[in-house]
Design a protein around this motif. Structure first.
Motif, short mmCIF file in Angstrom:
data_model
loop_
_atom_site.label_atom_id
_atom_site.label_comp_id
_atom_site.label_asym_id
_atom_site.label_seq_id
_atom_site.Cartn_x
_atom_site.Cartn_y
_atom_site.Cartn_z
N ARG A 1 8.11 41.74 -45.42
CA ARG A 1 8.40 42.36 -44.12
C ARG A 1 8.01 43.85 -44.14
O ARG A 1 7.43 44.36 -43.18
CB ARG A 1 9.88 42.20 -43.80
N MET B 1 4.76 37.30 -31.84
CA MET B 1 5.50 37.47 -33.08
C MET B 1 6.15 36.14 -33.48
O MET B 1 6.67 35.43 -32.63
CB MET B 1 6.59 38.53 -32.93
N ILE B 2 6.10 35.83 -34.74
CA ILE B 2 6.74 34.61 -35.26
C ILE B 2 8.11 35.01 -35.76
O ILE B 2 8.23 35.86 -36.64
CB ILE B 2 5.89 33.99 -36.38
N GLU B 3 9.12 34.40 -35.20
CA GLU B 3 10.49 34.72 -35.57
C GLU B 3 11.10 33.68 -36.50
O GLU B 3 12.12 33.90 -37.11
CB GLU B 3 11.36 34.84 -34.31
N ALA B 4 10.47 32.51 -36.62
CA ALA B 4 11.04 31.42 -37.41
C ALA B 4 10.84 31.66 -38.90
O ALA B 4 9.87 32.27 -39.31
CB ALA B 4 10.38 30.10 -37.00
N GLU B 5 11.76 31.16 -39.66
CA GLU B 5 11.62 31.18 -41.11
C GLU B 5 10.62 30.11 -41.51
O GLU B 5 10.49 29.09 -40.82
CB GLU B 5 12.97 30.90 -41.77
#
Length: 95
Positions: free
Chosen positions: A64, A36-40
């Protein structure tokens, strides 16, 4: 490819030269779930206009929600798949 499947058609052939053999032991698989990519995507403090910031927040929220809905894509009927892909296109047009 996804539209073809959603419409009950055969997906297009893979590109020439694409190696479809299973990965070797210890090699990452193309079918494995990515982390999962959590960065903005970028620093949202770059926005100086409140209108732009609000538009960005709405776009992020809608994106989202679409990603969450897409987790059940395999369970959609053909019309549901087409409707989902239409929503994806609408999000892409808003970028």
């Amino acid at each position: 490819c996804m539209r073809a499947v959603a419409s009950g058609l055969m997906p297009p052939a893979p590109p020439l030269g694409l190696d479809m053999s299973p990965p070797k032991e210890g090699m990452p698989s193309a079918t494995a779930s990515p982390p999962m990519i959590e960065a903005e995507p970028f620093d949202s403090s770059a926005f100086t206009s409140e209108v732009v910031r609000e538009e960005y927040d709405v776009l992020r929220r809608d994106h989202r929600q679409l990603i969450k809905m897409g987790e059940a894509y395999g369970d959609f009927d053909p019309l549901g798949k087409l409707a989902f892909l239409d929503q994806v296109e609408k999000i892409e047009e808003r970028r």
